[in-house]
Design an enzyme around this catalytic site. Structure first.
Site, PDB file in Angstrom:
ATOM      1  N   HIS A 150       2.068   1.369  -2.434  1.00  0.00           N
ATOM      2  CA  HIS A 150       3.026   1.171  -3.548  1.00  0.00           C
ATOM      3  C   HIS A 150       2.986  -0.212  -3.962  1.00  0.00           C
ATOM      4  O   HIS A 150       2.869  -0.485  -5.390  1.00  0.00           O
ATOM      5  CB  HIS A 150       4.409   1.343  -2.928  1.00  0.00           C
ATOM      6  CG  HIS A 150       4.528   2.523  -2.031  1.00  0.00           C
ATOM      7  ND1 HIS A 150       4.387   3.879  -2.710  1.00  0.00           N
ATOM      8  CD2 HIS A 150       4.832   3.089  -0.795  1.00  0.00           C
ATOM      9  CE1 HIS A 150       4.654   4.830  -2.175  1.00  0.00           C
ATOM     10  NE2 HIS A 150       4.780   4.413  -0.717  1.00  0.00           N
ATOM     11  N   ASP A 151       3.181  -1.393  -3.291  1.00  0.00           N
ATOM     12  CA  ASP A 151       3.530  -2.633  -3.850  1.00  0.00           C
ATOM     13  C   ASP A 151       2.209  -3.365  -4.357  1.00  0.00           C
ATOM     14  O   ASP A 151       2.292  -4.134  -5.331  1.00  0.00           O
ATOM     15  CB  ASP A 151       4.183  -3.709  -2.567  1.00  0.00           C
ATOM     16  CG  ASP A 151       5.448  -3.111  -2.349  1.00  0.00           C
ATOM     17  OD1 ASP A 151       6.074  -2.337  -3.055  1.00  0.00           O
ATOM     18  OD2 ASP A 151       5.665  -3.415  -1.172  1.00  0.00           O
TER      19      ASP A 151
END
Length: 319
Positions: free
Chosen positions: A243-244
Site C-alpha cells: 500500500h504505502d
C-alpha cells in the site's frame, strides 16, 4: 542531472510504511527533508522508534531527521493494527536493534510548515498514515495549501471494499475528521492512492528472492511474513499488498498509475460508513473536482521499480 524532488514523508511506521521509507531512500530520486511520525498502525512512540530503526538499517540516520507528530486522532481514540503489523508494527523484525537515533525537538506540524513556507511550490508531502498531522498543519497555517507542490495520500477506496470495515480503508477510518479537512482544504494537486490500486501491487516470495542485499532481503522477508500469511487467509493469495510504497512510487513515476479527477469527501457521521471515501463519479453533487484519484496501476512496472531501487548500493543512490 535532474534535481531531486523535495519530499516529506508522513508515516505511522508499520510493515508497509517501513518499505515505503526504504523505497524512498534507495530510489535516489528524492531529497528527503525529514520524516514525520503519527499515531496509527502503532503508537506514536513505536512508530517513531520503527522509523529510526529503518533509517539505521539503511545507514542514513545522520542524513534524515525524524519529527514526532500527533499521539492520537483529532477527536477519536487511537485504533491500532497489531493484528496486521504485529505488536511492534514491523512483524518482529529488528527486535534486537537498539534505537540509537533520536527524534528532533521540533513538532512535526511546525517542521512541515517551516519547510513548505521556506520553499514554496517545491515540497511534496507523501502521506502514508492517518492524516492527523496534516490536519493540524492546516489548522495552524491554512495558507499552506497555496505553497505545497503536491500532496500524495495513501488512503481511501472509491470502488472496492474497505480493509477495516466493509466501506473504509484504515488510514481514513482512524481519523476521518482529519481526512475530511485535508480533502476539503483546497490543495491544487492532491492525489489519492487508495486500495483500488494498492491491492494490485502485491509482493510475493519470488519478489523477495530477487533482493540482492542479504540484510535488506532478510528484513523484508521477516517483517512481511505474518502480513503475507494474513493476506493469504483473507484473500487466498500468497503475497501482501504494498500500500504505502505505491504512494512513494507515484511520486517517483506518475506514469505507473492512471488517474482521474473527481470530487471526493470523507464520511464522519455514520454508524456503518465512518471513514468511507465517497467519490462523486457522476457529478451528482455538482462540485468541482478536488482529488486526482488513482484508478489503475501498472503493477509489474511498479514492482520492477521497487525491486530495482532496493537493490541499489548506497553509494549509487547518492550519485
Amino acid at each position: 542531472m535532474t534535481a531531486r524532488k523535495k519530499v516529506i514523508l508522513d508515516v505511522d511506521t508499520g510493515v508497509d510504511d517501513a518499505l515505503a521509507i526504504m523505497l524512498a531512500v534507495t530510489s535516489g530520486q528524492f531529497d528527503i527533508l525529514g520524516i514525520t511520525t503519527v499515531s496509527g498502525n502503532v503508537s506514536l512512540n513505536q512508530a517513531t522508534a520503527n522509523t529510526c530503526k529503518i533509517l539505521q538499517l539503511l545507514g542514513v540516520s545522520a542524513e534524515i531527521p525524524v519529527y514526532r507528530g500527533a499521539s492520537k486522532p483529532l477527536v477519536r481514540e487511537p485504533f491500532f493494527e497489531h493484528n496486521v503489523h504485529g505488536r511492534d508494527g514491523i512483524g518482529g523484525a529488528l527486535a534486537d536493534m537498539p534505537v540509537l537515533k533520536e527524534a528532533e525537538a521540533e513538532a512535526a506540524a511546525d517542521f512541515i510548515i517551516r519547510q513548505v513556507l521556506a520553499q514554496p511550490g517545491e515540497v511534496t508531502l507523501i502521506m502514508t498514515a492517518p492524516l492527523t498531522n496534516l490536519a493540524q498543519v492546516l489548522q495552524k497555517c491554512p495558507e499552506l495549501v497555496q505553497h505545497t507542490a503536491e500532496v500524495i495520500i495513501m488512503g481511501g477506496v472509491v470502488k472496492g471494499y474497505g480493509n477495516v470495515t466493509p466501506t473504509a480503508e484504515y488510514n481514513m477510518y482512524v481519523d476521518p475528521e482529519a481526512g475530511k479537512q485535508v480533502l476539503q482544504a483546497g490543495f491544487e494537486r492532491l492525489t489519492l492512492v487508495g486500495l483500488d490500486v494498492t491491492r494490485q501491487a502485491l509482493l510475493t516470495t519470488a519478489d523477495i528472492a530477487r533482493l540482492r542485499n542479504p540484510e535488506i532481503a532478510a528484513y523484508v522477508a521477516q517483517s512481511t511474513a505474518d502480513y503475507r500469511q494474513r493476506y493469504f487467509e483473507r484473500n487466498g493469495v500468497q503475497a501482501c499488498a504494498l500500500h504505502d510504497p505505491l504512494a512513494v512510487a507515484v511520486a517517483m513515476n506518475r506514469k505507473w498509475v492512471t488517474v482521474q479527477d473527481y470530487y471526493v469527501d470523507v464520511e464522519t457521521r455514520s454508524d456503518l460508513c465512518d471513514g468511507q471515501t465517497v467519490c462523486d463519479f457522476q457529478n451528482r453533487l455538482n462540485r468541482p473536482p478536488n482529488v486526482s484519484v488513482c484508478l489503475e496501476v501498472d503493477d509489474r512496472a511498479f514492482m520492477e521499480g521497487f525491486i530495482h531501487s532496493l537493490n541499489q548500493e548506497l553509494t549509487e543512490r547518492r550519485e
